[in-house]
Design a protein around this motif. Structure first.
Motif, PDB file in Angstrom:
ATOM      1  N   GLN A 132      22.939 -46.850   0.833  1.00  3.83           N
ATOM      2  CA  GLN A 132      22.674 -47.835   1.891  1.00  3.83           C
ATOM      3  C   GLN A 132      21.178 -47.876   2.228  1.00  3.83           C
ATOM      4  O   GLN A 132      20.579 -48.936   2.338  1.00  3.83           O
ATOM      5  N   ASP A 133      20.606 -46.694   2.421  1.00  7.06           N
ATOM      6  CA  ASP A 133      19.189 -46.624   2.788  1.00  7.06           C
ATOM      7  C   ASP A 133      18.419 -46.042   1.606  1.00  7.06           C
ATOM      8  O   ASP A 133      18.563 -44.857   1.296  1.00  7.06           O
ATOM      9  N   HIS A 235      23.797 -49.138  11.425  1.00  4.58           N
ATOM     10  CA  HIS A 235      22.974 -50.075  10.661  1.00  4.58           C
ATOM     11  C   HIS A 235      23.254 -51.489  11.146  1.00  4.58           C
ATOM     12  O   HIS A 235      24.258 -51.729  11.817  1.00  4.58           O
TER      13      HIS A 235
END
Ligand code: AKB
Length: 316
Positions: A132-133, A235
């Motif tokens: 995701q990051d 997020h």
């Protein structure tokens, strides 16, 4: 989401999202907009519809205000392949259009959704189970506008308190409206050509893996993310989501399960291949699953069966 204004409604996502939201939220609670107005299109005829060029912020503001919108879903954008042909125009439409939509959301206090894409990643990003990051250094104009868009949406949340949310869509497959100008379009065209011609010339190499998703899962994802309580979200812009990762060879095999006579040859398009090679093979979607219960229903086999049945009914 009670009074929803949507831009780019005649596109691949918009046309199906408008149908679904009109059904679920009431025809009069959805304002569909697009830069063109084909009078006999079901989206134009079936409810509130206005012509809107997303570069015209004043008109966007007036329409949203008059409609008393509480939500903006901003879909108007150029896709990856066409954006490589017209990078300056792509920057203008994708960035100024988004900025205008965010400004309207800020001024009228609207909840806000806009899609990002697997195109927001680049060749230096981990290719398998892309986190995701992670590193985002895309080499396409489309990807650059998507990363900048993600940052801008986070900025509007952090600075102005706008409730911005988004997902990184993989290639989307649907039978209703054709995508236009994307790198993953082959995965839609292949079903059309299987039914119409019994053969397909694939513009990507046989082992090119990319994330994909069937449209019903994509529409569910937008609605689910927009409706999840804000305090669940760590997020915002934008969540990795995917339902499957396949190569041209895999989709060929899945169509051949239903249509053994179907054949495919390859004529690699260097532009498309270059873009596809710079994107992830498969995304890690844990953040979306944890924060808003993302769970797709269709895998490749179920999608192929459904696509062929629905497309046959549409074409013949
Ligand atoms: C494209 O191929 O440009 C889009 C996308 C993955 O964002 N379908």
């Amino acid at each position: 989401m009670k009074r929803i204004m949507i831009t780019g409604c005649l596109g691949q996502i918009g046309s199906e999202l408008v149908d679904r939201l009109r059904r679920e939220k009431g025809v009069d609670n959805v304002l569909a907009t697009d830069i063109r107005k084909p009078e006999d299109h079901r989206i134009v005829k079936g409810g509130k519809f206005e012509v809107l060029d997303v570069l015209d912020e004043e008109r966007m503001y007036e329409l949203a205000k008059e409609f008393e919108a509480d939500t903006m879903i901003h879909l108007a954008s150029l896709l990856s392949s066409v954006a490589e042909d017209k990078p300056q125009i792509a920057w203008h439409i994708n960035m100024s259009g988004l900025m205008n939509a965010l400004e309207v959301a800020r001024k009228l206090d609207l909840q806000f959704f806009t899609p990002s894409s697997i195109g927001a990643f680049g060749p230096e990003t981990p290719k398998v189970s892309t986190p995701q990051d992670t590193l985002q250094r895309p080499k396409t104009m489309y990807g650059i506008t998507k990363v900048a868009g993600e940052l801008l949406c986070d900025y509007y949340h952090d600075k102005f308190g706008v409730d911005t949310r988004g997902v990184r869509f993989p290639g989307l497959i649907s039978y209703d409206t054709l995508p236009g100008g994307g790198t993953t379009d082959y995965a839609v065209e292949i079903y059309y050509e299987a039914l119409k011609a019994g053969k397909y010339v694939c513009p990507l190499g046989e082992d090119t893996a990319m994330d994909m998703m069937y449209m019903p899962d994509a529409i569910n994802a937008i609605i689910k993310l927009m409706e999840i309580p804000e305090d669940r979200l760590v997020h915002r812009n934008a969540f990795n989501i995917s339902a499957m990762s396949f190569t041209p060879k895999d989709i060929l095999a899945s169509i051949q399960q239903e249509m053994p006579e179907f054949t495919m040859t390859y004529e690699v398009n260097p532009k498309l291949q270059g873009i596809a090679d710079s994107w992830p093979d498969s995304l890690d979607c844990d953040a979306a699953a944890k924060e808003w219960d993302f769970k797709p229903e269709y895998g490749l086999e179920e999608m192929t069966k459904d696509m062929l049945v629905k497309l046959k009914a549409k074409l013949f």
